[in-house]
Design a protein around this motif. Structure first.
Motif, PDB file in Angstrom:
ATOM      1  N   ASP A  15       0.688  -1.164   0.048  1.00 37.45           N
ATOM      2  CA  ASP A  15       0.065  -0.002   0.266  1.00 37.45           C
ATOM      3  C   ASP A  15       0.732   1.190   0.174  1.00 37.45           C
ATOM      4  O   ASP A  15       0.261   2.442  -0.312  1.00 37.45           O
ATOM      5  CB  ASP A  15      -0.913   0.069   1.186  1.00 37.45           C
ATOM      6  N   HIS A  16       2.122   1.277   0.519  1.00 35.27           N
ATOM      7  CA  HIS A  16       2.807   2.519   0.590  1.00 35.27           C
ATOM      8  C   HIS A  16       3.234   3.289  -0.726  1.00 35.27           C
ATOM      9  O   HIS A  16       3.301   2.341  -1.838  1.00 35.27           O
ATOM     10  CB  HIS A  16       4.287   2.144   1.236  1.00 35.27           C
ATOM     11  N   TRP A  17       2.926   4.475  -0.909  1.00 33.97           N
ATOM     12  CA  TRP A  17       3.037   5.003  -2.275  1.00 33.97           C
ATOM     13  C   TRP A  17       4.112   4.724  -2.948  1.00 33.97           C
ATOM     14  O   TRP A  17       4.172   4.748  -4.308  1.00 33.97           O
ATOM     15  CB  TRP A  17       2.894   6.498  -2.129  1.00 33.97           C
ATOM     16  N   TRP A  18       5.410   4.726  -2.385  1.00 33.81           N
ATOM     17  CA  TRP A  18       6.589   4.391  -2.937  1.00 33.81           C
ATOM     18  C   TRP A  18       6.683   3.083  -3.648  1.00 33.81           C
ATOM     19  O   TRP A  18       6.869   3.062  -4.692  1.00 33.81           O
ATOM     20  CB  TRP A  18       7.924   4.257  -2.111  1.00 33.81           C
ATOM     21  N   VAL A  20       3.985   1.012  -4.242  1.00 34.23           N
ATOM     22  CA  VAL A  20       2.765   1.089  -5.516  1.00 34.23           C
ATOM     23  C   VAL A  20       3.356   1.792  -6.768  1.00 34.23           C
ATOM     24  O   VAL A  20       3.039   1.536  -7.831  1.00 34.23           O
ATOM     25  CB  VAL A  20       1.698   1.502  -5.058  1.00 34.23           C
ATOM     26  N   GLY A  21       3.752   3.051  -6.619  1.00 38.83           N
ATOM     27  CA  GLY A  21       4.035   3.911  -7.664  1.00 38.83           C
ATOM     28  C   GLY A  21       5.423   3.315  -8.438  1.00 38.83           C
ATOM     29  O   GLY A  21       5.286   3.297  -9.743  1.00 38.83           O
ATOM     30  N   LYS A  24       4.311   0.641 -10.779  1.00 34.27           N
ATOM     31  CA  LYS A  24       3.607   1.275 -12.220  1.00 34.27           C
ATOM     32  C   LYS A  24       4.727   1.829 -13.142  1.00 34.27           C
ATOM     33  O   LYS A  24       4.555   1.515 -14.390  1.00 34.27           O
ATOM     34  CB  LYS A  24       2.488   2.527 -11.743  1.00 34.27           C
ATOM     35  N   ASN A 210      -1.200   9.463   1.101  1.00 38.53           N
ATOM     36  CA  ASN A 210      -0.571   8.182   0.429  1.00 38.53           C
ATOM     37  C   ASN A 210      -1.324   8.128  -1.069  1.00 38.53           C
ATOM     38  O   ASN A 210      -0.552   7.835  -2.036  1.00 38.53           O
ATOM     39  CB  ASN A 210      -1.038   7.156   1.320  1.00 38.53           C
ATOM     40  N   THR A 211      -2.656   8.334  -0.946  1.00 44.69           N
ATOM     41  CA  THR A 211      -3.305   8.320  -2.308  1.00 44.69           C
ATOM     42  C   THR A 211      -2.733   9.279  -3.365  1.00 44.69           C
ATOM     43  O   THR A 211      -2.343   8.900  -4.554  1.00 44.69           O
ATOM     44  CB  THR A 211      -4.734   8.291  -2.338  1.00 44.69           C
ATOM     45  N   THR A 214       0.718   8.436  -4.490  1.00 43.47           N
ATOM     46  CA  THR A 214       0.898   7.113  -5.280  1.00 43.47           C
ATOM     47  C   THR A 214       0.557   7.724  -6.729  1.00 43.47           C
ATOM     48  O   THR A 214       1.265   7.476  -7.760  1.00 43.47           O
ATOM     49  CB  THR A 214      -0.181   6.347  -4.893  1.00 43.47           C
ATOM     50  N   TRP A 215      -0.552   8.426  -6.729  1.00 43.05           N
ATOM     51  CA  TRP A 215      -0.792   9.136  -7.931  1.00 43.05           C
ATOM     52  C   TRP A 215       0.241   9.981  -8.618  1.00 43.05           C
ATOM     53  O   TRP A 215       0.542   9.600  -9.763  1.00 43.05           O
ATOM     54  CB  TRP A 215      -2.104   9.882  -8.015  1.00 43.05           C
ATOM     55  N   GLY A 218       3.374   7.563  -9.590  1.00 43.10           N
ATOM     56  CA  GLY A 218       3.108   6.691 -10.611  1.00 43.10           C
ATOM     57  C   GLY A 218       2.777   7.143 -12.105  1.00 43.10           C
ATOM     58  O   GLY A 218       3.141   6.766 -12.969  1.00 43.10           O
TER      59      GLY A 218
END
Length: 257
Positions: A15-18, A20-21, A24, A210-211, A214-215, A218
């Motif tokens: 789940d962490h933005w780093w 997940v991004g 991508k 975090n959202t 992530t965006w 990513g």
């Protein structure tokens, strides 16, 4: 790395933005720079807790290596892949087998980075490629690097030099984690001043933050595949063995850095 670092990664890497991004961005890079169409035979070196394996399996079958016993057991249970043990450059793997070998924030941990790449060159099948990500900008060295047992942070020049010494020709090199670079630099300098280096970097921020992160992170994938970022917290590089011919991406756009 320390046991607590692996445990923390296992808690946050879905789940962490780093994380997940970055997945991508890695997906976009593989789609653009895969060595051929169709299912690939992929090897991930230093898979850690296995958070990248499902992403890699979109492109074919995946073998993985992880030297830490605890992380290896966790990754095997999590993914169903029988992760192998061992340390580069002495890992026993089949020669000439893999279409794509990936080291995702791994090379910086290895004392003999050149020797590691030389050892992996023979494991690639004809036409196979290597993909690396590494931390960049030595000026960003912090307690985070120490906790993660990094040997170094790279510049574009030092990474290119070791890749060539390891027997590879670069097809694509680009910085990434660029849009957040000013904030990351500011946080690391503030932590130095306050004597709390690396203390908050492995925490998941509040969900809205975090959202957003992530965006934002990513979204760099649209630029990274074209190699347009001159500076960033990290560097991604795709290479092929010297002498195998200068490759092109799957869109036929030709060789480029």
């Amino acid at each position: 790395m320390e046991r607590h670092v692996y445990d923390r990664m296992a808690e946050i890497d879905r789940d962490h933005w780093w994380f997940v991004g970055r997945r991508k961005i890695l997906t976009a890079l593989i789609e653009r720079w895969r060595p051929r169409k169709g299912p690939l035979r992929i090897l991930e070196i230093g898979c850690g807790t296995g958070s990248n394996i499902a992403m890699l399996q979109q492109f074919g079958t995946v073998d993985a290596v992880e030297p830490d016993d605890h992380a290896r057991a966790f990754a095997t249970k999590r993914t169903g892949v029988a992760v192998k043990g061992g340390y580069l450059p002495n890992v026993l793997l089949e020669d000439g087998h893999y279409d794509l070998i990936v080291l995702l924030d791994v090379l910086e941990h290895i004392p003999d980075d050149k020797g590691a790449l030389l050892a992996l060159k023979s494991k690639l099948a004809p036409g196979g490629r290597l993909m690396l990500t590494v931390p960049a900008m030595p000026s960003l060295w912090s307690g985070h690097d120490v906790a993660h047992h990094h040997q170094r942070r790279y510049t574009a020049g030092t990474l290119e030099a070791v890749v060539r010494a390891g027997g590879f020709h670069t097809l694509r090199r680009t910085a990434f984690n660029t849009l957040l670079l000013p904030a990351i630099v500011g946080v690391r300098w503030l932590n130095r001043i306050l004597g709390r280096e690396g203390g908050d970097e492995d925490r998941i921020p509040p969900k809205p933050v975090n959202t957003l992160l992530t965006w934002l992170f990513g979204s760099e994938r649209h630029v990274v595949v074209r190699g347009l970022f001159p500076a960033g917290v990290s560097i991604a590089l795709v290479a092929e063995p010297i002498g195998s011919g200068i490759g092109t991406d799957q869109g036929g756009r030709g060789p480029t850095r």
